[in-house]
Each structure stands twice: as C-alpha cells, then as structure tokens.
Design an enzyme around this catalytic site. Structure first.
Site, PDB file in Angstrom:
ATOM      1  N   HIS A 113       0.836  -1.204   0.000  1.00 15.98           N
ATOM      2  CA  HIS A 113       0.000   0.000   0.000  1.00 15.98           C
ATOM      3  C   HIS A 113       0.871   1.254   0.000  1.00 15.98           C
ATOM      4  O   HIS A 113       1.890   1.324   0.674  1.00 15.98           O
ATOM      5  CB  HIS A 113      -0.984   0.010   1.175  1.00 15.98           C
ATOM      6  N   HIS A 164       1.025   5.187   0.831  1.00 16.50           N
ATOM      7  CA  HIS A 164       0.433   6.266   1.622  1.00 16.50           C
ATOM      8  C   HIS A 164       0.479   7.548   0.798  1.00 16.50           C
ATOM      9  O   HIS A 164       1.526   7.889   0.239  1.00 16.50           O
ATOM     10  CB  HIS A 164       1.220   6.492   2.917  1.00 16.50           C
TER      11      HIS A 164
END
Length: 147
Positions: A104, A106
């Site tokens: 993931h 940010h």
C-alpha cells in the site's frame, strides 16, 4: 490454495472484495484507494493493488510498474481533492514496519497538516519509510526476476 487463504485473512483483500468497510475514493480493475482509518493529516489515502502483493520487497524489475501506476493514481486523487503535489507526502513503509501485509502507498496531504508523530512515522529517507522514487530505485537495483 494458500494464496487464497492468505488473501482471506488480509483486511485489504477483504476491502477489495467488499467484505470489510472502507471509505473508497477510487477503484478500477487493478487498484483501490480509500481513506486511512488513522489519518496523519486531513487527507490520508491508501492505494492498494487488488491482487494480494505482500510488500515492496515482493516486487521485481518486471513489476515495478505497479509502483508507478499507484503513484499516478495518488497524484490524480490529490488534484481531484484540490490538494497540491508540492504539499503532499507519498511513500511505502518497509518490512517489518508495515502494519498490514498488503502492498500500500500512503498519500498524505496537506503535508503541512501533519503532526509531530505523523512527520516521524512517515519521514522519507528513513529505513522504515521510502518515497516512491527511492522504492523504484531499490527495486531496479536489487530485485530481478531471477531472485
């Protein structure tokens, strides 16, 4: 079968499948973006591939385009939400400092809205948080399909 079981245990995979709640701000065939439940600033988005990829160290030179595509989505979302790329921080936590074992990115903005702790947790140039550029350079230098 093991990959399917791993994905079922992963909260981000559950979000992709509609089995866990999330405030989704973007979705397409390959990626999903949603708001972080513990935002470091007014806007804190997570961009994930729908395919379960454990972390940046799982990527190779042949799959580095995943990082590039995630960044493109992040830039688009910042602009759509009237943020500026100059006041935005993007990056990846490096294992073992990633709390969810699903790749993931940010995307945090405005960067100026981050508190002291957020600035430390998401500080580029550290051994636990890397910008997309640093991540891409690392992948190209240390990861090849022969690994």
């Amino acid at each position: 079968m093991a990959v399917v079981q791993q994905a079922l245990k992963c909260v981000f995979c559950q979000i992709c499948q509609g089995l866990a709640p999330a405030n989704i701000v973007h979705q397409d065939l390959k990626y999903l973006a949603f708001r972080d439940i513990k935002p470091a600033s007014e806007n804190h988005l997570l961009i994930i591939p729908r395919e379960h990829i454990t972390d940046v160290k799982s990527l190779t030179v042949e799959t580095v385009n995943i990082v590039e595509e995630m960044v493109e989505i992040g830039q688009l979302l910042v602009k759509e939400q009237l943020g500026t790329l100059v006041d935005c921080r993007m990056g990846f936590h490096w294992p073992p400092f990633n709390s969810v074992k699903h790749l993931h990115l940010h995307v945090i903005f405005p960067e100026q809205g981050m508190g002291f702790i957020g600035r430390q947790v998401f500080r580029p140039g550290t051994f636990y948080f890397a910008t997309p550029e640093t991540t891409i350079d690392w992948i190209k230098k240390y990861r090849s399909s022969s690994l």
